[in-house]
Design a protein around this motif. Structure first.
Motif, PDB file in Angstrom:
ATOM      1  N   THR A   1      -7.605  31.624  48.107  1.00  0.00           N
ATOM      2  CA  THR A   1      -8.475  32.249  47.108  1.00  0.00           C
ATOM      3  C   THR A   1      -8.474  31.365  45.861  1.00  0.00           C
ATOM      4  O   THR A   1      -7.608  30.487  45.724  1.00  0.00           O
ATOM      5  CB  THR A   1      -7.946  33.643  46.681  1.00  0.00           C
TER       6      THR A   1
ATOM      7  N   SER B   1      -7.023  38.729  52.550  1.00  0.00           N
ATOM      8  CA  SER B   1      -8.374  38.207  52.305  1.00  0.00           C
ATOM      9  C   SER B   1      -8.514  36.786  52.845  1.00  0.00           C
ATOM     10  O   SER B   1      -9.511  36.455  53.494  1.00  0.00           O
ATOM     11  CB  SER B   1      -8.682  38.221  50.808  1.00  0.00           C
TER      12      SER B   1
ATOM     13  N   THR C   1       1.309  37.986  51.109  1.00  0.00           N
ATOM     14  CA  THR C   1       1.453  39.404  50.733  1.00  0.00           C
ATOM     15  C   THR C   1       2.125  40.094  51.930  1.00  0.00           C
ATOM     16  O   THR C   1       2.574  39.428  52.873  1.00  0.00           O
ATOM     17  CB  THR C   1       0.093  40.087  50.455  1.00  0.00           C
TER      18      THR C   1
ATOM     19  N   THR D   1      -2.603  40.550  63.659  1.00  0.00           N
ATOM     20  CA  THR D   1      -3.570  41.373  64.394  1.00  0.00           C
ATOM     21  C   THR D   1      -4.764  40.565  64.915  1.00  0.00           C
ATOM     22  O   THR D   1      -5.164  39.581  64.283  1.00  0.00           O
ATOM     23  CB  THR D   1      -4.143  42.528  63.516  1.00  0.00           C
TER      24      THR D   1
HETATM   25  P1  NAD Z   1      -5.556  39.930  49.042  1.00  0.00           P
HETATM   26  O1  NAD Z   1      -5.398  38.908  50.073  1.00  0.00           O
HETATM   27  O2  NAD Z   1      -6.949  40.403  48.740  1.00  0.00           O
HETATM   28  O3  NAD Z   1      -4.892  39.398  47.698  1.00  0.00           O
HETATM   29  C1  NAD Z   1      -5.144  40.047  46.450  1.00  0.00           C
HETATM   30  C2  NAD Z   1      -4.987  39.037  45.317  1.00  0.00           C
HETATM   31  O4  NAD Z   1      -3.622  38.620  45.215  1.00  0.00           O
HETATM   32  C3  NAD Z   1      -5.790  37.748  45.560  1.00  0.00           C
HETATM   33  O5  NAD Z   1      -6.304  37.322  44.330  1.00  0.00           O
HETATM   34  C4  NAD Z   1      -4.746  36.772  46.059  1.00  0.00           C
HETATM   35  O6  NAD Z   1      -5.072  35.437  45.825  1.00  0.00           O
HETATM   36  C5  NAD Z   1      -3.526  37.206  45.264  1.00  0.00           C
HETATM   37  N1  NAD Z   1      -2.253  36.846  45.898  1.00  0.00           N
HETATM   38  C6  NAD Z   1      -1.919  36.975  47.198  1.00  0.00           C
HETATM   39  N2  NAD Z   1      -0.671  36.539  47.401  1.00  0.00           N
HETATM   40  C7  NAD Z   1      -0.205  36.122  46.202  1.00  0.00           C
HETATM   41  C8  NAD Z   1       1.025  35.578  45.767  1.00  0.00           C
HETATM   42  N3  NAD Z   1       2.061  35.401  46.595  1.00  0.00           N
HETATM   43  N4  NAD Z   1       1.153  35.245  44.459  1.00  0.00           N
HETATM   44  C9  NAD Z   1       0.143  35.474  43.587  1.00  0.00           C
HETATM   45  N5  NAD Z   1      -1.047  36.005  43.946  1.00  0.00           N
HETATM   46  C10 NAD Z   1      -1.216  36.329  45.240  1.00  0.00           C
HETATM   47  O7  NAD Z   1      -4.666  41.235  49.316  1.00  0.00           O
HETATM   48  P2  NAD Z   1      -4.107  41.877  50.669  1.00  0.00           P
HETATM   49  O8  NAD Z   1      -3.766  43.274  50.327  1.00  0.00           O
HETATM   50  O9  NAD Z   1      -3.090  41.020  51.289  1.00  0.00           O
HETATM   51  O10 NAD Z   1      -5.358  41.846  51.652  1.00  0.00           O
HETATM   52  C11 NAD Z   1      -6.408  42.782  51.608  1.00  0.00           C
HETATM   53  C12 NAD Z   1      -7.460  42.398  52.612  1.00  0.00           C
HETATM   54  O11 NAD Z   1      -6.858  42.217  53.888  1.00  0.00           O
HETATM   55  C13 NAD Z   1      -8.561  43.429  52.812  1.00  0.00           C
HETATM   56  O12 NAD Z   1      -9.803  42.772  52.929  1.00  0.00           O
HETATM   57  C14 NAD Z   1      -8.188  44.096  54.129  1.00  0.00           C
HETATM   58  O13 NAD Z   1      -9.316  44.630  54.781  1.00  0.00           O
HETATM   59  C15 NAD Z   1      -7.554  42.976  54.870  1.00  0.00           C
HETATM   60  N6  NAD Z   1      -6.576  43.409  55.892  1.00  0.00           N
HETATM   61  C16 NAD Z   1      -6.900  43.150  57.182  1.00  0.00           C
HETATM   62  C17 NAD Z   1      -6.023  43.513  58.195  1.00  0.00           C
HETATM   63  C18 NAD Z   1      -6.394  43.190  59.616  1.00  0.00           C
HETATM   64  O14 NAD Z   1      -5.578  43.366  60.499  1.00  0.00           O
HETATM   65  N7  NAD Z   1      -7.587  42.718  59.876  1.00  0.00           N
HETATM   66  C19 NAD Z   1      -4.802  44.140  57.890  1.00  0.00           C
HETATM   67  C20 NAD Z   1      -4.496  44.381  56.550  1.00  0.00           C
HETATM   68  C21 NAD Z   1      -5.390  44.003  55.546  1.00  0.00           C
END
Ligand code: NAD
Length: 357
Positions: free
Chosen positions: A40, A99, A121, A128
């Motif tokens: 990102t 994301s 995260t 998955t």
């Molecule tokens: P994200 O990936 O959207 O991250 C949120 C923010 O935090 C972003 O700006 C990112 O750059 C930042 N960030 C992430 N890790 C960081 C770190 N270590 N240090 C600093 N900043 C960091 O958040 P998320 O909750 O991990 O993901 C949400 C998305 O994942 C949704 O679109 C959801 O639908 C998808 N998701 C999909 C599945 C699947 O199995 N398909 C499962 C869970 C979530």
């Protein structure tokens, strides 16, 4: 024992502090030479870090695309596909949360490129074969074994900057995967073991992370929990909780992990009468539950100091009825019959921020 079917998802996991240094060897082991790196805009530094590690090991990245966005919008995927067109990448390396993992999956399924994933995260998407993509505000989800990343590197060093709020909510998002696996239509004893172990690891480590965000042991334990919970989502059918979150996230633009966090105790409490065995097992791994899993989740959320009301994220009171209508349509298989009135009341409580009973 109840009869069951079990499919193990393939995929290689490299776990441990400093394991990112093994990325070049992982790429060479697979015979690749030219990885595309994804992140990102907020994680450009980490993407550059990976590029340096690769260059130092004589692997020249094909390019770095840093515009990954929540909910994998199709215009971003198209932009990334255009970016790689003249780059002759032979694999994809994603570093980030769900994301960025989502964008890695979207590119991998379109191109057949092997996907090496470095999760930062606790969302669990890396485990998955599921991909949710958004077009014109509508999210469509598909499952395909080819979507599952081929290699996952869990290195705690890349999670140390994850803000406490997102640590808490992405961790509860992972717990939600495990909770639903315990009563999924296709539940089985192997995945149930992973679900309980993953929930225990996260329920113990997340409050510690809130108190001390720099605790590496706590963050490593959370990563371990997230991994196991991700496996649960990747191997089980989803039920009421995920249906509610997809409804709320998709139709009212509510944030993903935060919505999961608010809804989970309510969805569990709704299903509780139909799943006494799962409730008992879950309670045994939730500190402070006193034998009641819903209470255990309420205690966890209190300790994590997270917001508890959907209205805090902009959901309007008049949307409650619309949400209830969508939630009871096209239902996911669920252990308790999904009926409109109690579901409306569930959503109202979650909207108002009243604790689950
Ligand atoms: P994200 O990936 O959207 O991250 C949120 C923010 O935090 C972003 O700006 C990112 O750059 C930042 N960030 C992430 N890790 C960081 C770190 N270590 N240090 C600093 N900043 C960091 O958040 P998320 O909750 O991990 O993901 C949400 C998305 O994942 C949704 O679109 C959801 O639908 C998808 N998701 C999909 C599945 C699947 O199995 N398909 C499962 C869970 C979530």
């Amino acid at each position: 024992m109840d009869p069951f079917e079990y499919n193990a998802n393939p995929g290689r996991v490299v776990f441990g502090k400093g394991s990112i240094q093994k990325l070049p060897d992982e790429i060479k082991r697979l015979g690749f030479k030219s990885p595309l790196i994804l992140s990102t805009p907020q994680q450009v530094d980490q993407a550059e870090d990976l590029a340096k590690i690769l260059t130092n090991a004589s692997i020249e990245p094909a390019g770095t695309y840093t515009n990954a966005t929540m909910h994998t919008p199709s215009h971003i995927t198209e932009e990334a596909m255009a970016f790689i067109q003249d780059k002759s990448a032979d694999c994809v390396v994603s570093i980030g949360g769900g994301s960025t993992t989502g964008l890695g999956k979207a590119i991998s399924i379109r191109t057949g490129l092997h996907h090496l994933c470095v999760p930062t995260t606790y969302a669990g998407s890396e485990m998955t074969p599921i991909l949710g993509e958004t077009q014109d505000g509508r999210k469509a989800t598909r499952t395909d074994p080819k979507i599952l990343p081929g290699t996952v590197i869990y290195d705690v060093d890349y999670t140390m900057t994850l803000p406490t709020g997102l640590s808490a909510t992405s961790g509860v998002n992972a717990i939600a995967h495990a909770v639903e696996a315990l009563y999924a239509k296709n539940k089985n004893p192997i995945i149930s073991l992973l679900a309980l172990e993953g929930t225990k690891a996260l329920a113990e480590s997340l409050p510690e992370i809130i108190q001390n965000p720099k605790s590496q042991p706590a963050r490593e334990k959370a990563q371990y929990g997230a991994w196991l919970c991700g496996v649960c989502l990747g191997s089980s059918s989803m039920a009421l909780h995920h249906k509610l979150c997809h409804t709320l996230g998709g139709s009212f633009n509510l944030p993903h992990a935060e919505t999961h966090t608010i809804v989970l105790p309510h969805a569990l409490s709704y299903n509780a009468p139909a799943i006494p065995e799962a409730m008992e097992k879950l309670a045994s791994v939730l500190p402070g539950s006193e034998g009641d899993a819903t209470k255990g989740l309420n205690v966890l959320l209190e300790n994590l100091q997270v917001k508890r009301a959907l209205k805090d994220y902009g959901m309007k009171e008049e949307d409650i009825d619309k949400a209830a209508d969508i939630a009871v349509s096209n239902q996911y298989p669920n252990p308790r019959k999904v009926e409109r009135e109690p579901i409306r009341e569930l959503i109202r409580r979650a909207w108002a921020g009243e604790p689950a009973k």
